[in-house]
Design a protein around this motif. Structure first.
Motif, PDB file in Angstrom:
ATOM      1  N   ASP A 196      24.334  40.813  69.640  1.00  0.00           N
ATOM      2  CA  ASP A 196      24.307  41.956  68.724  1.00  0.00           C
ATOM      3  C   ASP A 196      23.338  43.003  69.283  1.00  0.00           C
ATOM      4  O   ASP A 196      22.196  43.131  68.838  1.00  0.00           O
ATOM      5  CB  ASP A 196      23.879  41.500  67.322  1.00  0.00           C
ATOM      6  N   ILE A 197      23.821  43.769  70.257  1.00  0.00           N
ATOM      7  CA  ILE A 197      22.966  44.728  70.955  1.00  0.00           C
ATOM      8  C   ILE A 197      22.503  45.832  70.011  1.00  0.00           C
ATOM      9  O   ILE A 197      21.343  46.272  70.066  1.00  0.00           O
ATOM     10  CB  ILE A 197      23.713  45.349  72.150  1.00  0.00           C
ATOM     11  N   HIS A 198      23.390  46.272  69.128  1.00  0.00           N
ATOM     12  CA  HIS A 198      23.069  47.389  68.244  1.00  0.00           C
ATOM     13  C   HIS A 198      21.874  47.064  67.350  1.00  0.00           C
ATOM     14  O   HIS A 198      20.907  47.831  67.275  1.00  0.00           O
ATOM     15  CB  HIS A 198      24.296  47.746  67.398  1.00  0.00           C
ATOM     16  N   GLN A 199      21.930  45.923  66.657  1.00  0.00           N
ATOM     17  CA  GLN A 199      20.839  45.547  65.764  1.00  0.00           C
ATOM     18  C   GLN A 199      19.567  45.204  66.552  1.00  0.00           C
ATOM     19  O   GLN A 199      18.458  45.479  66.086  1.00  0.00           O
ATOM     20  CB  GLN A 199      21.253  44.355  64.901  1.00  0.00           C
ATOM     21  N   ALA A 200      19.726  44.623  67.724  1.00  0.00           N
ATOM     22  CA  ALA A 200      18.559  44.328  68.564  1.00  0.00           C
ATOM     23  C   ALA A 200      17.852  45.613  68.953  1.00  0.00           C
ATOM     24  O   ALA A 200      16.613  45.688  68.935  1.00  0.00           O
ATOM     25  CB  ALA A 200      18.981  43.558  69.811  1.00  0.00           C
TER      26      ALA A 200
END
Length: 260
Positions: A229-233
């Motif tokens: 989950d790159i976006h939330q990271a």
């Protein structure tokens, strides 16, 4: 952006938002991609403004220092007065010498920038690579009281399934008081078994008012990378990087430059 929304974002960033509002805010970040993108953009701009303010202060201090040095140089020299008839000799250099000196100065100034831009640390990295480079399983805290807890021994020996079972048993007891510590190490034990979703859920239970909250945010960001989950990271890393004086501010800022 309207003023109330700006105030909410600022409260969330500074960890001043009440628990109920914080949960609703994080739910909106999770379920509303457009809002999450707006918050990420705002956080980046806000951090940039703070950094720009520091740069401005540095420039002002540097200018003040130059002014003081100039005033000191213009003051009368009472130690070694100059001879009255001594004239300064002006040394004339050919035009090519000035060109060589200018090129050398330009090279001296530009070389550190070139090295920084071409440094391996600025290369983009995958989420999996970033997780493996930045995740280190911390040791269980040492407790000197007589009541040893089974989860600490299991966690120390890397028997993570046993540690998970023992921690979940402790958390099931409503009278158990050290819940933030237990949830932090429950999340770490789940990361030890490569179960990122369970780890994230455990980290989210750590209280913002606890000593473990800063670590929980950091490891939650790494768990998000492990889950893909790159976006939330990225959002969480921006939050960590915007908190000045924290242990992992610089590391989070560097990771943001490397995320694909």
């Amino acid at each position: 952006m309207d003023a109330p929304l700006f105030d909410r974002m600022l409260q969330y960033r500074n960890r001043q938002m009440p628990e109920a509002e914080r949960s609703a805010f994080e739910a909106q970040l999770k379920n509303d991609p457009a809002f999450a993108e707006e918050f990420a953009t705002w956080a980046a701009i806000y951090t940039g403004i703070q950094e720009k303010g520091d740069e401005t202060l540095d420039r002002e201090l540097f200018a003040l220092g130059k002014k003081l040095l100039a005033e000191d140089a213009e003051a009368p020299n009472t130690i070694a007065p100059q001879a009255p008839n001594l004239k300064a000799r002006r040394v004339m250099l050919p035009r090519w010498a000035y060109a060589v000196a200018a090129f050398a100065l330009l090279l001296l100034l530009a070389w550190p920038v070139y090295q920084r831009l071409n440094s391996p640390e600025n290369a983009y990295a995958s989420a999996e690579t970033l997780f493996s480079e930045h995740f280190q399983q911390p040791s269980a805290p040492v407790v000197r009281d007589a009541a040893a807890e089974p989860w600490r021994d299991a966690y120390t020996q890397k028997h993570y399934p046993e540690a998970i079972a023992a921690l979940e048993q402790r958390l099931a007891d409503p009278n158990f008081s050290r819940r933030s510590e237990a949830n932090l190490f429950l999340g770490l034990a789940y990361l030890g078994t490569k179960n990122a979703p369970k780890a994230i859920a455990a980290f989210q239970q750590v209280s913002p008012d606890s000593f473990e909250f800063e670590d929980a945010q950091w490891f939650q960001a790494l768990a998000l990378l492990q889950s893909g989950d790159i976006h939330q990271a990225r959002i969480l890393l921006q939050t960590i990087a915007s908190h000045r004086g924290t242990a992992r501010q610089a590391e989070a800022a560097q990771m943001l430059k490397q995320i694909k």
